[in-house]
Design a protein around this motif. Structure first.
Motif, mmCIF file in Angstrom:
data_model
loop_
_atom_site.group_PDB
_atom_site.id
_atom_site.type_symbol
_atom_site.label_atom_id
_atom_site.label_comp_id
_atom_site.label_asym_id
_atom_site.label_seq_id
_atom_site.Cartn_x
_atom_site.Cartn_y
_atom_site.Cartn_z
ATOM 1 N N GLU A 42 70.160 9.461 83.006
ATOM 2 C CA GLU A 42 69.601 9.881 81.716
ATOM 3 C C GLU A 42 68.224 10.513 81.914
ATOM 4 N N TYR A 43 67.427 9.919 82.776
ATOM 5 C CA TYR A 43 66.090 10.445 83.064
ATOM 6 C C TYR A 43 66.184 11.852 83.661
ATOM 7 N N LEU A 44 67.055 12.029 84.642
ATOM 8 C CA LEU A 44 67.186 13.336 85.281
ATOM 9 C C LEU A 44 67.715 14.394 84.318
ATOM 10 N N LEU A 45 68.660 14.009 83.475
ATOM 11 C CA LEU A 45 69.244 14.973 82.542
ATOM 12 C C LEU A 45 68.312 15.330 81.400
ATOM 13 N N SER A 46 67.216 14.588 81.239
ATOM 14 C CA SER A 46 66.262 14.908 80.175
ATOM 15 C C SER A 46 65.471 16.172 80.507
ATOM 16 N N SER A 47 65.478 16.571 81.762
ATOM 17 C CA SER A 47 64.799 17.799 82.182
ATOM 18 C C SER A 47 65.843 18.905 82.332
ATOM 19 N N SER A 48 65.628 20.020 81.655
ATOM 20 C CA SER A 48 66.612 21.111 81.739
ATOM 21 C C SER A 48 66.706 21.655 83.165
ATOM 22 N N GLU A 49 65.590 21.706 83.873
ATOM 23 C CA GLU A 49 65.607 22.198 85.255
ATOM 24 C C GLU A 49 66.391 21.246 86.158
ATOM 25 N N MET A 50 66.183 19.946 86.002
ATOM 26 C CA MET A 50 66.923 18.982 86.827
ATOM 27 C C MET A 50 68.404 19.003 86.470
ATOM 28 N N LYS A 51 68.717 19.155 85.192
ATOM 29 C CA LYS A 51 70.121 19.232 84.781
ATOM 30 C C LYS A 51 70.788 20.422 85.462
ATOM 31 N N LYS A 52 70.096 21.566 85.475
ATOM 32 C CA LYS A 52 70.614 22.766 86.127
ATOM 33 C C LYS A 52 70.848 22.505 87.620
ATOM 34 N N ARG A 53 69.876 21.871 88.278
ATOM 35 C CA ARG A 53 70.007 21.588 89.715
ATOM 36 C C ARG A 53 71.142 20.609 90.002
ATOM 37 N N LEU A 54 71.292 19.604 89.146
ATOM 38 C CA LEU A 54 72.382 18.637 89.334
ATOM 39 C C LEU A 54 73.738 19.313 89.189
ATOM 40 N N LEU A 55 73.861 20.202 88.208
ATOM 41 C CA LEU A 55 75.125 20.911 88.018
ATOM 42 C C LEU A 55 75.419 21.830 89.210
ATOM 43 N N GLN A 56 74.382 22.475 89.756
ATOM 44 C CA GLN A 56 74.570 23.309 90.939
ATOM 45 C C GLN A 56 75.022 22.459 92.125
#
Length: 77
Positions: A42-56
């Motif tokens: 939840e913490y990581l997904l709260s950042s749009s940049e981290m969400k993008k990196r996780l999806l990549q």
């Protein structure tokens, strides 16, 4: 009341703090309780940049794994 002791260098700049053990134990207990209650995803997904990196990264998981020899060659080891 806290009795902190400060260690300074020869110019008087603080370099370290000595914390009474009872206070240290209480601080560490609090930190550990926060760590177990935190939801890292939840913490990581709260950042749009981290969400993008996780999806990549997730997309890269479907790519075939490289052998150690391929990695070693790519890094010129």
């Amino acid at each position: 009341m806290s009795t902190l002791q400060y260690i300074t260098d020869s110019q008087g700049s603080p370099k370290a703090v000595i914390v009474p053990f009872a206070e240290w134990t209480a601080i560490m207990a609090r930190v550990q309780s926060l760590e177990t209650s935190r939801n890292d995803t939840e913490y990581l997904l709260s950042s749009s940049e981290m969400k993008k990196r996780l999806l990549q990264a997730k997309e890269r998981m479907s790519e075939p794994a490289k052998t150690w020899e391929e990695v070693r060659n790519a890094l010129d080891l």
